[in-house]
Design a protein around this motif. Structure first.
Motif, PDB file in Angstrom:
ATOM      1  N   UNK A  90       0.769  -1.110   0.045  1.00 37.68           N
ATOM      2  CA  UNK A  90      -0.175   0.039   0.171  1.00 37.68           C
ATOM      3  C   UNK A  90       1.004   1.273   0.095  1.00 37.68           C
ATOM      4  N   UNK A  91       2.048   1.132   0.667  1.00 37.67           N
ATOM      5  CA  UNK A  91       2.871   2.388   0.822  1.00 37.67           C
ATOM      6  C   UNK A  91       3.716   2.651  -0.405  1.00 37.67           C
ATOM      7  N   UNK A  92       3.906   1.520  -1.340  1.00 38.83           N
ATOM      8  CA  UNK A  92       4.443   1.843  -2.530  1.00 38.83           C
ATOM      9  C   UNK A  92       3.733   2.340  -3.490  1.00 38.83           C
ATOM     10  N   UNK A  93       2.324   1.658  -3.565  1.00 45.86           N
ATOM     11  CA  UNK A  93       1.316   2.281  -4.586  1.00 45.86           C
ATOM     12  C   UNK A  93       1.135   3.862  -4.198  1.00 45.86           C
ATOM     13  N   UNK A  94       1.038   4.314  -2.747  1.00 49.63           N
ATOM     14  CA  UNK A  94       0.911   5.620  -2.450  1.00 49.63           C
ATOM     15  C   UNK A  94       2.115   6.327  -2.869  1.00 49.63           C
ATOM     16  N   UNK A  95       3.130   6.069  -2.852  1.00 54.30           N
ATOM     17  CA  UNK A  95       4.504   6.704  -3.195  1.00 54.30           C
ATOM     18  C   UNK A  95       4.523   6.867  -4.625  1.00 54.30           C
ATOM     19  N   UNK A  96       4.225   5.854  -5.439  1.00 56.31           N
ATOM     20  CA  UNK A  96       3.924   5.921  -7.049  1.00 56.31           C
ATOM     21  C   UNK A  96       2.880   6.845  -7.195  1.00 56.31           C
ATOM     22  N   UNK A  97       1.749   6.721  -6.649  1.00 56.17           N
ATOM     23  CA  UNK A  97       0.380   7.607  -7.260  1.00 56.17           C
ATOM     24  C   UNK A  97       0.538   9.113  -6.939  1.00 56.17           C
ATOM     25  N   UNK A  98       1.582   9.129  -5.811  1.00 55.85           N
ATOM     26  CA  UNK A  98       1.703  10.657  -5.417  1.00 55.85           C
ATOM     27  C   UNK A  98       2.913  11.062  -6.053  1.00 55.85           C
ATOM     28  N   UNK A  99       3.673  10.510  -6.859  1.00 61.84           N
ATOM     29  CA  UNK A  99       4.992  11.053  -7.312  1.00 61.84           C
ATOM     30  C   UNK A  99       5.994  11.562  -6.343  1.00 61.84           C
ATOM     31  N   UNK A 100       6.027  10.940  -5.121  1.00 55.52           N
ATOM     32  CA  UNK A 100       6.657  11.415  -4.113  1.00 55.52           C
ATOM     33  C   UNK A 100       8.239  11.277  -4.570  1.00 55.52           C
ATOM     34  N   UNK A 101       8.834  12.260  -4.065  1.00 59.22           N
ATOM     35  CA  UNK A 101      10.406  12.551  -4.511  1.00 59.22           C
ATOM     36  C   UNK A 101      10.959  13.420  -3.493  1.00 59.22           C
ATOM     37  N   UNK A 102      12.055  13.085  -2.966  1.00 55.33           N
ATOM     38  CA  UNK A 102      12.961  13.741  -2.253  1.00 55.33           C
ATOM     39  C   UNK A 102      13.474  14.964  -2.877  1.00 55.33           C
ATOM     40  N   UNK A 103      13.684  16.125  -2.065  1.00 61.97           N
ATOM     41  CA  UNK A 103      14.446  17.350  -2.802  1.00 61.97           C
ATOM     42  C   UNK A 103      14.620  18.441  -1.747  1.00 61.97           C
ATOM     43  N   UNK A 104      15.677  19.257  -1.805  1.00 62.17           N
ATOM     44  CA  UNK A 104      15.754  20.265  -0.825  1.00 62.17           C
ATOM     45  C   UNK A 104      15.420  21.489  -1.380  1.00 62.17           C
ATOM     46  N   UNK A 105      14.691  22.137  -0.527  1.00 63.25           N
ATOM     47  CA  UNK A 105      14.114  23.474  -0.888  1.00 63.25           C
ATOM     48  C   UNK A 105      14.463  24.390   0.282  1.00 63.25           C
ATOM     49  N   UNK A 108      14.044  32.277   0.339  1.00 60.02           N
ATOM     50  CA  UNK A 108      14.885  33.197   1.006  1.00 60.02           C
ATOM     51  C   UNK A 108      16.335  32.800   1.529  1.00 60.02           C
ATOM     52  N   UNK A 109      16.423  33.322   2.923  1.00 64.03           N
ATOM     53  CA  UNK A 109      17.729  32.948   3.585  1.00 64.03           C
ATOM     54  C   UNK A 109      17.571  32.107   4.585  1.00 64.03           C
ATOM     55  N   UNK A 110      16.319  31.219   4.597  1.00 63.29           N
ATOM     56  CA  UNK A 110      16.245  30.232   5.417  1.00 63.29           C
ATOM     57  C   UNK A 110      17.045  28.868   5.206  1.00 63.29           C
ATOM     58  N   UNK A 111      17.163  28.100   6.274  1.00 57.95           N
ATOM     59  CA  UNK A 111      18.150  27.001   5.859  1.00 57.95           C
ATOM     60  C   UNK A 111      17.366  26.023   4.827  1.00 57.95           C
ATOM     61  N   UNK A 112      18.151  25.172   4.056  1.00 59.91           N
ATOM     62  CA  UNK A 112      17.597  24.129   3.335  1.00 59.91           C
ATOM     63  C   UNK A 112      16.842  23.029   4.388  1.00 59.91           C
ATOM     64  N   UNK A 113      15.694  22.732   3.565  1.00 56.47           N
ATOM     65  CA  UNK A 113      14.721  21.766   4.141  1.00 56.47           C
ATOM     66  C   UNK A 113      14.542  20.777   3.035  1.00 56.47           C
ATOM     67  N   UNK A 114      14.235  19.352   3.730  1.00 58.88           N
ATOM     68  CA  UNK A 114      13.912  18.423   2.828  1.00 58.88           C
ATOM     69  C   UNK A 114      12.380  18.134   2.702  1.00 58.88           C
ATOM     70  N   UNK A 115      11.905  18.138   1.476  1.00 55.39           N
ATOM     71  CA  UNK A 115      10.492  17.867   1.242  1.00 55.39           C
ATOM     72  C   UNK A 115      10.390  16.646   0.144  1.00 55.39           C
ATOM     73  N   UNK A 116       9.313  16.189   0.234  1.00 53.75           N
ATOM     74  CA  UNK A 116       9.086  14.651  -0.680  1.00 53.75           C
ATOM     75  C   UNK A 116       8.143  15.017  -1.725  1.00 53.75           C
TER      76      UNK A 116
END
Length: 192
Positions: A90-105, A108-116
């Protein structure tokens, strides 16, 4: 245990599941919000500080998140029943269907944050991808046993066990107290 970002996302998943899925809560039937109430319930379930995406929850996005919540409930229920393979599928299906992907965002001057999620994803898609990733980290990271469904009578709300001894069995203190009071009354009645 979970790092702070994953813990926030797991709390978000719990909040969405408990708010957006029908069932029983603390001894009473629970009907999830529908229609016009749905977007408002989602807004209340997810703290404003928890999401980095623009927060425009229209009818389509609300329906998308409600669908995600139902699928996430399946993960908690599978783990409660010891069906790790079903939870992982079920988690794998959710990851696939939501197009989850890690990235740093960074804003401004805020620290980098991990988003998926992608920078241009909708609020619903971003929240869904983030929650799916957090569940994947729990299920695949040896902490799957920390995902649970309340064991109190007439309650099926979910939780993440963050206790030291991994002994949590209830969604809330109210359900724990209700269960203990029922057991006390049963013992008292048995003693006559």
């Amino acid at each position: 245990m979970f790092d702070s970002h994953v813990a926030v996302l797991l709390d978000q998943a719990v909040s969405l599941v408990n708010t957006l899925t029908d069932g029983q809560a603390r001894g009473r039937p629970y009907t999830a919000p529908h229609g016009a109430e749905l977007a408002e319930a989602i807004d209340a379930a997810i703290p404003r500080t928890a999401a980095s995406l623009p927060r425009a929850i229209d009818t389509e996005q609300a329906a998308y998140l409600a669908g995600t919540a139902r699928r996430m409930r399946e993960v908690f229920e599978a783990m409660q029943d010891g069906r790790t393979d079903a939870a992982a599928e079920t988690v794998n299906a959710l990851l696939r269907d939501t197009a989850a992907r890690p990235r740093l965002d960074r804003t401004g001057d805020a620290p980098w944050q991990m988003h998926f999620h992608g920078a241009d994803d909708s609020f619903a898609a971003g929240c869904s991808a983030s929650c799916a990733t957090a569940l994947a980290l729990a299920v695949g990271g040896g902490l799957a046993g920390r995902l649970g469904v309340c064991r109190a009578e007439r309650c099926d709300r979910v939780y993440v066990d963050t206790s030291r001894n991994a002994g949590r069995q209830f969604c809330s203190t109210a359900c724990q107290n209700r269960t203990k009071a029922a057991a006390f009354r049963a013992r008292k009645d048995a003693d006559g």
